[in-house]
Design a protein around this motif. Structure first.
Motif, PDB file in Angstrom:
ATOM      1  N   GLU A  50      13.060  -5.571  -1.198  1.00 32.49           N
ATOM      2  CA  GLU A  50      12.087  -6.649  -1.037  1.00 32.49           C
ATOM      3  C   GLU A  50      11.168  -6.373   0.145  1.00 32.49           C
ATOM      4  O   GLU A  50       9.959  -6.597   0.068  1.00 32.49           O
ATOM      5  CB  GLU A  50      12.813  -7.984  -0.854  1.00 32.49           C
ATOM      6  N   GLU A  53       8.686  -3.676  -0.780  1.00 33.84           N
ATOM      7  CA  GLU A  53       7.629  -4.222  -1.627  1.00 33.84           C
ATOM      8  C   GLU A  53       6.627  -5.017  -0.797  1.00 33.84           C
ATOM      9  O   GLU A  53       5.414  -4.894  -0.978  1.00 33.84           O
ATOM     10  CB  GLU A  53       8.244  -5.115  -2.700  1.00 33.84           C
ATOM     11  N   SER A  56       4.506  -2.623   1.177  1.00 34.72           N
ATOM     12  CA  SER A  56       3.542  -1.968   0.296  1.00 34.72           C
ATOM     13  C   SER A  56       2.367  -2.899  -0.001  1.00 34.72           C
ATOM     14  O   SER A  56       1.205  -2.480   0.034  1.00 34.72           O
ATOM     15  CB  SER A  56       4.231  -1.549  -0.998  1.00 34.72           C
ATOM     16  N   THR A  57       2.678  -4.147  -0.281  1.00 40.32           N
ATOM     17  CA  THR A  57       1.629  -5.130  -0.552  1.00 40.32           C
ATOM     18  C   THR A  57       0.751  -5.329   0.677  1.00 40.32           C
ATOM     19  O   THR A  57      -0.480  -5.373   0.577  1.00 40.32           O
ATOM     20  CB  THR A  57       2.258  -6.473  -0.985  1.00 40.32           C
TER      21      THR A  57
END
Length: 82
Positions: A50, A53, A56-57
């Motif tokens: 999580e 992610e 990365s976002t």
């Protein structure tokens, strides 16, 4: 003599039974700890995924902002040109 040997054998069997019981209890405790650690490991792996992610976002959003800022700076005339 036979009675003495039989008595010693009984004592040894009793000690082995006690040792086996202690080992079984220790084994069960280790199994319980292992199950708990596996659950904790799974939770940590999920959290790491999580977080990856999210990172990365965030990186994609920062890159988009940098591109937007670069594009705006190139498209807008500088104050010296105005």
């Amino acid at each position: 003599m036979l009675e003495n040997n039989l008595s010693q054998l009984e004592q040894l069997v009793s000690e082995l039974v006690q040792e086996n019981k202690a080992l079984q209890e220790a084994n069960q405790q280790i199994r319980n700890e292992l199950a708990q650690l596996k659950e904790e490991n799974d939770a940590l792996q999920m959290s790491a995924l999580e977080q990856e992610e999210l990172n990365s976002t965030t990186a994609a959003r920062i890159q988009a902002l940098v591109q937007l800022a670069s594009g705006t700076a190139n498209a807008a005339p500088s104050p010296a040109q105005a």
